[in-house]
Design an enzyme around this catalytic site. Sequence first.
Site, PDB file in Angstrom:
ATOM      1  N   ALA A  13      38.176   5.003  74.311  1.00  0.00           N
ATOM      2  CA  ALA A  13      37.061   4.225  73.732  1.00  0.00           C
ATOM      3  C   ALA A  13      35.897   5.083  73.266  1.00  0.00           C
ATOM      4  O   ALA A  13      35.063   4.618  72.488  1.00  0.00           O
ATOM      5  CB  ALA A  13      36.581   3.176  74.739  1.00  0.00           C
ATOM      6  N   ALA A  14      35.827   6.337  73.734  1.00  0.00           N
ATOM      7  CA  ALA A  14      34.736   7.213  73.255  1.00  0.00           C
ATOM      8  C   ALA A  14      35.102   7.896  71.943  1.00  0.00           C
ATOM      9  O   ALA A  14      34.282   8.597  71.361  1.00  0.00           O
ATOM     10  CB  ALA A  14      34.408   8.263  74.321  1.00  0.00           C
ATOM     11  N   GLN A  16      36.778   8.073  67.843  1.00  0.00           N
ATOM     12  CA  GLN A  16      36.241   7.463  66.618  1.00  0.00           C
ATOM     13  C   GLN A  16      36.797   6.067  66.342  1.00  0.00           C
ATOM     14  O   GLN A  16      36.053   5.200  65.878  1.00  0.00           O
ATOM     15  CB  GLN A  16      36.345   8.401  65.429  1.00  0.00           C
ATOM     16  CG  GLN A  16      37.644   9.078  65.202  1.00  0.00           C
ATOM     17  CD  GLN A  16      37.876   9.284  63.722  1.00  0.00           C
ATOM     18  OE1 GLN A  16      37.001   9.013  62.906  1.00  0.00           O
ATOM     19  NE2 GLN A  16      39.069   9.728  63.365  1.00  0.00           N
ATOM     20  N   ILE A  17      38.065   5.803  66.647  1.00  0.00           N
ATOM     21  CA  ILE A  17      38.549   4.416  66.463  1.00  0.00           C
ATOM     22  C   ILE A  17      37.848   3.511  67.482  1.00  0.00           C
ATOM     23  O   ILE A  17      37.393   2.411  67.156  1.00  0.00           O
ATOM     24  CB  ILE A  17      40.077   4.305  66.624  1.00  0.00           C
ATOM     25  CG1 ILE A  17      40.782   5.100  65.531  1.00  0.00           C
ATOM     26  CG2 ILE A  17      40.533   2.844  66.595  1.00  0.00           C
ATOM     27  CD1 ILE A  17      42.295   5.119  65.634  1.00  0.00           C
ATOM     28  N   GLY A  18      37.758   4.002  68.723  1.00  0.00           N
ATOM     29  CA  GLY A  18      37.095   3.223  69.774  1.00  0.00           C
ATOM     30  C   GLY A  18      35.696   2.804  69.356  1.00  0.00           C
ATOM     31  O   GLY A  18      35.296   1.649  69.537  1.00  0.00           O
ATOM     32  N   ASP A  43      38.185   6.394  79.112  1.00  0.00           N
ATOM     33  CA  ASP A  43      38.364   7.704  78.461  1.00  0.00           C
ATOM     34  C   ASP A  43      38.560   8.739  79.557  1.00  0.00           C
ATOM     35  O   ASP A  43      38.632   8.391  80.747  1.00  0.00           O
ATOM     36  CB  ASP A  43      37.202   8.021  77.498  1.00  0.00           C
ATOM     37  CG  ASP A  43      37.707   8.810  76.273  1.00  0.00           C
ATOM     38  OD1 ASP A  43      38.158   9.962  76.476  1.00  0.00           O
ATOM     39  OD2 ASP A  43      37.680   8.281  75.153  1.00  0.00           O
ATOM     40  N   ARG A  99      52.940  13.046  62.223  1.00  0.00           N
ATOM     41  CA  ARG A  99      52.494  12.314  63.414  1.00  0.00           C
ATOM     42  C   ARG A  99      53.324  12.690  64.629  1.00  0.00           C
ATOM     43  O   ARG A  99      52.842  12.672  65.750  1.00  0.00           O
ATOM     44  CB  ARG A  99      52.523  10.816  63.157  1.00  0.00           C
ATOM     45  CG  ARG A  99      51.455  10.390  62.138  1.00  0.00           C
ATOM     46  CD  ARG A  99      51.436   8.904  61.922  1.00  0.00           C
ATOM     47  NE  ARG A  99      50.539   8.521  60.846  1.00  0.00           N
ATOM     48  CZ  ARG A  99      50.946   8.071  59.661  1.00  0.00           C
ATOM     49  NH1 ARG A  99      52.222   7.945  59.378  1.00  0.00           N
ATOM     50  NH2 ARG A  99      50.067   7.739  58.749  1.00  0.00           N
ATOM     51  N   GLN A 113      50.234   5.900  81.858  1.00  0.00           N
ATOM     52  CA  GLN A 113      49.441   4.668  81.736  1.00  0.00           C
ATOM     53  C   GLN A 113      50.317   3.415  81.808  1.00  0.00           C
ATOM     54  O   GLN A 113      49.830   2.333  82.155  1.00  0.00           O
ATOM     55  CB  GLN A 113      48.571   4.719  80.476  1.00  0.00           C
ATOM     56  CG  GLN A 113      47.522   5.831  80.646  1.00  0.00           C
ATOM     57  CD  GLN A 113      46.504   5.944  79.529  1.00  0.00           C
ATOM     58  OE1 GLN A 113      46.634   5.300  78.501  1.00  0.00           O
ATOM     59  NE2 GLN A 113      45.503   6.787  79.733  1.00  0.00           N
ATOM     60  N   ASP A 160      49.284  -0.036  57.825  1.00  0.00           N
ATOM     61  CA  ASP A 160      50.151   0.249  56.675  1.00  0.00           C
ATOM     62  C   ASP A 160      50.334  -1.021  55.833  1.00  0.00           C
ATOM     63  O   ASP A 160      50.339  -0.977  54.598  1.00  0.00           O
ATOM     64  CB  ASP A 160      51.511   0.756  57.171  1.00  0.00           C
ATOM     65  CG  ASP A 160      51.344   1.867  58.189  1.00  0.00           C
ATOM     66  OD1 ASP A 160      50.931   2.961  57.801  1.00  0.00           O
ATOM     67  OD2 ASP A 160      51.583   1.625  59.386  1.00  0.00           O
ATOM     68  N   HIS A 188      55.743   4.029  61.975  1.00  0.00           N
ATOM     69  CA  HIS A 188      54.408   4.345  61.424  1.00  0.00           C
ATOM     70  C   HIS A 188      54.385   5.855  61.155  1.00  0.00           C
ATOM     71  O   HIS A 188      53.772   6.636  61.878  1.00  0.00           O
ATOM     72  CB  HIS A 188      53.316   3.938  62.415  1.00  0.00           C
ATOM     73  CG  HIS A 188      51.939   4.371  61.983  1.00  0.00           C
ATOM     74  ND1 HIS A 188      51.331   3.891  60.849  1.00  0.00           N
ATOM     75  CD2 HIS A 188      51.075   5.268  62.508  1.00  0.00           C
ATOM     76  CE1 HIS A 188      50.147   4.466  60.704  1.00  0.00           C
ATOM     77  NE2 HIS A 188      49.968   5.316  61.703  1.00  0.00           N
TER      78      HIS A 188
END
Length: 328
Positions: A13-14, A16-18, A43, A99, A113, A160, A188
Amino acid sequence: MAKEPVRVLVTGAAGQIGYALVPMIARGIMLGADQPVILHMLDIPPAAEALNGVKMELVDAAFPLLKGVVATTDVVEACTGVNVAVMVGGFPRKEGMERKDVMSKNVSIYKSQASALELHAAPNCKVLVVANPANTNALILKEFAPSIPAKNITCLTRLDHNRALGQISERLNVQVSVVKNVIIWGNHSSTQYPDVHHATVGDKPVRELVKDDEWLNGEFITTVQQRGAAIIKARKLSSALSAASAACDHIRDWVLGTPEGTFVSMGVCSDGSYNVPAGVIYSFPVTCKNGEWTIVQGLAIDEFSRKKLDLTGAELVEEKELAYSCLS
Ligand code: NAD
Ligand code: LMR
């Protein structure tokens, strides 16, 4: 009567998407303008201070729907009781990387996780994996969290899908909202297959309106396949606002349903539909109703499409093997 808050986990979450995603969730863009939320943000310790800064900004933004914020580096605390988990945490690729080059770093995160989610998330938690390689991270999460139903684990290919809508809208000079039913098949990655054989604008097929098969079978496909790389080249950072927005679209449609007559693309566990290898997380056209997705069946697949569906499926089988070799 006011609805009970939904607990939404955002890992990484810290990052750039977060940073783009959490205000969208707190404003009701993901779950609806009448749905209170409690944000769980995870994070890693080096990002703890930045994460706390994001928490301060969420307080300062005074979002009426936001009923609480958990900001933590403890994965158990982050996962406890969550109803929706958006898994963004991981390492993004840099210019020149594919990717799958970020595979070894990221799959081990998803293995560990998986257990935390399995043990501590709310029953029936819906999981969306964003971090790359998104399909294979989702596969690892599914395999190491066997008590979470496979149908609850998905990955993001809506970005996409939205990119394909955007390209068609620009080409035809029409509003993006009238372009419907493009499909992203597969991974993806740069082998994904953006398919417009069933896409429409109003009641007309996109192919009839574009009248240029060479563009549709060539530049259109490669532009969508390579859009992530083009953004990295331009921004020196990977896409973030469009990824966050697509994550909201994905969860919103899954929870609240797709509009009548519209399908969207989601990375879901393959049941072998369209002769795709079973068990991998593959992007299919789906419709959603009552919180469940269903693969759209019976679409005609011509020879051109068949080859592309097979190619991206084969890459996912190969990635699965590579992921397991990284974990051993
Ligand atoms: P970023 O580096 O800005 O943020 C990632 C965050 O994850 C960082 O804050 C980092 O500290 C954190 N993190 C690392 N390991 C973690 C762990 N074990 N637990 C929790 N958090 C952890 O990256 P970003 O630009 O936000 O991108 C995040 C991921 O999303 C990348 O893998 C990127 O390639 C992927 N991505 C996917 C799509 C898609 O469409 N599927 C689109 C864009 C980006
Ligand atoms: C994207 O498609 O923008 C993301 O997956 C980032 C990347 O690495 O391309």
